[in-house]
Design a protein around this motif. Structure first.
Motif, PDB file in Angstrom:
ATOM      1  N   ASP A 425       0.834  -1.210   0.000  1.00 13.68           N
ATOM      2  CA  ASP A 425       0.000   0.000   0.000  1.00 13.68           C
ATOM      3  C   ASP A 425       0.866   1.256   0.000  1.00 13.68           C
ATOM      4  N   ARG A 429       1.280   4.349  -3.061  1.00 12.28           N
ATOM      5  CA  ARG A 429       1.038   5.755  -2.771  1.00 12.28           C
ATOM      6  C   ARG A 429       2.322   6.577  -2.734  1.00 12.28           C
ATOM      7  N   THR A 501      -6.807   3.364   9.867  1.00 16.40           N
ATOM      8  CA  THR A 501      -7.973   2.679   9.300  1.00 16.40           C
ATOM      9  C   THR A 501      -8.144   1.312   9.956  1.00 16.40           C
ATOM     10  N   GLY A 506      -2.605   1.124   6.001  1.00 13.70           N
ATOM     11  CA  GLY A 506      -2.588   2.571   5.832  1.00 13.70           C
ATOM     12  C   GLY A 506      -1.516   3.213   6.686  1.00 13.70           C
ATOM     13  N   ARG A 528     -10.290  11.600   8.106  1.00 18.78           N
ATOM     14  CA  ARG A 528     -10.359  11.639   6.637  1.00 18.78           C
ATOM     15  C   ARG A 528      -8.975  11.501   6.027  1.00 18.78           C
ATOM     16  N   TYR A 532      -7.601   8.625   3.623  1.00 19.59           N
ATOM     17  CA  TYR A 532      -7.045   8.981   2.309  1.00 19.59           C
ATOM     18  C   TYR A 532      -5.681   8.349   2.105  1.00 19.59           C
ATOM     19  N   HIS A 533      -4.858   8.324   3.153  1.00 24.84           N
ATOM     20  CA  HIS A 533      -3.521   7.731   3.056  1.00 24.84           C
ATOM     21  C   HIS A 533      -3.570   6.259   3.459  1.00 24.84           C
ATOM     22  N   SER A 534      -4.479   5.527   2.826  1.00 29.65           N
ATOM     23  CA  SER A 534      -4.637   4.102   3.103  1.00 29.65           C
ATOM     24  C   SER A 534      -5.102   3.389   1.841  1.00 29.65           C
ATOM     25  N   LYS A 535      -5.246   2.098   1.964  1.00 29.01           N
ATOM     26  CA  LYS A 535      -5.716   1.286   0.840  1.00 29.01           C
ATOM     27  C   LYS A 535      -7.162   1.606   0.489  1.00 29.01           C
ATOM     28  N   ARG A 537      -8.464   4.524   0.010  1.00 26.48           N
ATOM     29  CA  ARG A 537      -8.534   5.912  -0.475  1.00 26.48           C
ATOM     30  C   ARG A 537      -9.751   6.160  -1.360  1.00 26.48           C
ATOM     31  N   ASN A 538     -10.101   5.199  -2.214  1.00 24.42           N
ATOM     32  CA  ASN A 538     -11.188   5.395  -3.174  1.00 24.42           C
ATOM     33  C   ASN A 538     -12.529   4.848  -2.678  1.00 24.42           C
ATOM     34  N   PRO A 575     -12.749   9.415   2.655  1.00 26.34           N
ATOM     35  CA  PRO A 575     -11.364   9.879   2.556  1.00 26.34           C
ATOM     36  C   PRO A 575     -11.263  11.242   1.879  1.00 26.34           C
TER      37      PRO A 575
END
Length: 584
Positions: A425, A429, A501, A506, A528, A532-535, A537-538, A575
């Protein structure tokens, strides 16, 4: 998405207006497909990017900085030698071909003036950047093309540069709109109108052809065989409009994005065909549009390319561990029947006097069962009854030991998979070369990879990402597992808040509280960021745990970034990013 000839015509016009008379200050080659020329112009400095990447070939000014290799490639050194300090004297494009010529006036090794031409070809996977002399004899190229790659057109040193083979299409700069109509109607096969125009006219992309179709048809299904007189007049009118836009360079730099903001196409004039199904953004210049459209996507692809070997190694390791765990779980299930082995040994031992040597089985009353239900016990005819009993006891002890060992091995392999997934991960990123190098160093220290270039000093590790909440609290986010450990276990204070998370790889995220109470708004903003800074994110509605640093600890022997925590609360967030701090 295609950067067509008319779009390039506008870009060439912008570059020409800004760079005529400029001097070459520096030349970089950040990767095998891109050249960046730093120019000193009358208005200041500009960086001209010439890209031959298959899915993002372009020529434009760029405002973004990219990392360059410590040792420049051979072509980069050649360009520095031949073009260093050269004066840019002309920029032009043959008709509406997707080719740009840049002429330089340089001084050679003998001190004489010479003219050199840098040719950028924007043709998908066949894109290239070629350096040639004033007679267009090739000096070198980003991509050399020999006989094994093409028998029609070679791109090799000391060979005369030739334009790519011409297509059977009309040059919009030299034909009338009526000729375009005639060509479209005379195609040998019936085609949808936009496809027919694309096959008839050079220099325009599919989105432009669809826009013409949209203007002419107004929602009807039209082909080149069923155009009415009114349709033909509208087609001629639009082609005339395109010719004027192109010849007078008065197009509009337009980006088309999906509802979520993701850009998916560009054009040199307004686009109406998507209606309310897409967002349209107008830029101040064509170079700015290209730079913005491609930068983020290219940055992601560039990092993926540089981390490809590590991603493959981690994926293979995870697959290997998963197969190992599956096999061990099957073996563990088999060992769970060990009590039957002990019972068989006890029954044989209690009935030694009744069992004859040489029997392959015997039926005995099971005194462990309330009803003394008889069971059939298998025997080895080559062994005595006592030896058969001892064999059952031995198999029982073996199964008992196997269960303990297998459980430990499965747990250990499972923890290793969690760690590797977190490294994977982090790699996906990674934003720059330093991030990848630090992750590579982490994998070396963990025993997964061999050290590379041990004599070469690794780049300095970047600090954690730093953000400021709307309430003014500082939030720090780790870039990799080593930094996660340092941030959580050394940098942060006991009263700072820690976020991660829930059950998802993350980065560790920390609010520096300064022993103050943190408002819910800052807690949600930090959550948040952690999401966002994790697997995830989407994803949406991501579970994020948070607690005080004093409740977070690292088990003895655990790998980088692996911690346990207690007394946590959980929030569900989408995120997102907040204001990033520029402080060092």
């Amino acid at each position: 998405m295609a950067l067509d000839g008319i779009f390039l015509h506008h870009t060439v016009n912008e570059i020409r207006e800004k760079t005529i008379g400029a001097r070459v200050e520096k030349i970089y080659q950040p990767n095998k497909d891109e050249i960046i020329i730093a120019l000193r112009t009358r208005q200041g400095s500009e960086k001209l990017l010439l890209s031959a990447r298959a899915n993002s070939a372009r020529a434009c000014f760029t405002k973004y900085s990219v990392e360059n290799p410590k040792t420049p490639p051979m072509l980069c050194m050649l360009l520095r030698k031949r073009l260093g300090g050269a004066k840019l004297i002309n920029v032009y494009q043959p008709a509406y071909e997707r080719i740009m010529y840049i002429e330089f006036e340089a001084i050679n090794e003998l001190g004489d003036l010479e003219t050199l031409v840098l040719i950028t070809e924007i043709m998908g996977k066949y894109s290239n950047v070629v350096l040639a002399d004033k007679d267009l004899k090739i000096i070198d190229a980003l991509k050399r093309v020999d006989m094994s790659m093409s028998s029609q057109r070679l791109v090799l040193p000391n060979i005369k540069y030739e334009l790519p083979p011409a297509q059977d299409k009309l040059d919009l700069s030299s034909v009338s709109p009526e000729e375009v109509l005639e060509k479209t109607l005379s195609l040998p096969a019936e085609k949808h109108l936009d496809k027919a125009i694309l096959d008839s006219v050079a220099g325009i992309s599919p989105i432009v052809c669809r826009e013409i179709d949209y203007f002419v048809s107004m929602g009807r299904e039209l082909t080149n065989r069923n155009l009415s007189d009114n349709d033909k007049q509208k087609l001629v009118y639009y082609i005339k409009k395109l010719k004027e836009i192109a010849s007078e360079c008065r197009g509009t730099p337009t980006m088309i994005s999906r509802d979520d903001g993701t850009p998916f196409d560009i054009c040199f004039h307004d686009i109406q065909q998507y209606g309310s199904g897409a967002k349209v953004k107008i830029f101040d210049s064509f170079c700015e549009l290209l730079d913005s459209f491609y930068y983020e996507r290219d940055a992601i692809e560039r990092m993926k390319y540089r981390s490809m070997d590590l991603l493959k190694l981690i994926s293979n390791s995870i697959d290997r561990l998963s197969r190992k765990i599956s096999a061990q779980r099957i073996e563990l299930e088999q060992s769970e029947d060990r009590e039957h082995l002990r019972i068989c040994g006890d029954l044989i031992q209690a009935n030694l006097y009744r069992i004859q040597k040489g029997c392959d089985s015997v039926t005995l009353e099971n005194f462990y069962d309330e009803n003394n239900t008889p069971i059939k016990v298998k025997l080895d005819p080559a062994l005595s009854p006592a030896q058969n009993s001892q064999k059952y006891y031995k198999d029982y002890q073996k199964a008992k030991t196997a269960q303990s060992v297998l459980s430990d091995q499965i747990e250990k392999a499972s923890r290793e998979i969690v760690y590797l997934e977190s490294v994977f991960d982090n790699l996906t990123r990674a934003e720059n070369e330093s991030d990848i190098t630090q992750i590579r160093l982490e994998l070396y220290e963990s025993g997964y990879v061999k050290r590379q270039n041990s004599k070469q000093k690794p780049p300095k590790s970047l600090p954690p990402r730093k953000y400021i909440t709307s309430d003014g609290f500082t939030v720090l986010v780790g870039r990799n597992n080593k930094q996660n450990d340092k941030l959580t276990l050394k940098t942060a204070g006991k009263t700072d808040l820690w976020f991660h998370t829930k059950n998802i790889p993350g980065s560790h995220t920390v609010i520096i509280t300064n022993k103050e109470n943190v408002p819910d708004t800052s807690i949600l903003e930090a959550a948040r960021l952690a999401a966002y800074h994790s697997k995830a994110r989407n994803s949406s509605q991501v579970a994020v745990d948070y607690t005080f640093i004093k409740n977070v600890s690292k088990p003895q022997g655990a790998k980088y970034g692996m911690v346990i925590y207690e007394k946590n609360k959980t929030v569900y967030v989408t995120p997102g990013l907040i204001e990033e701090s520029n402080d060092e």
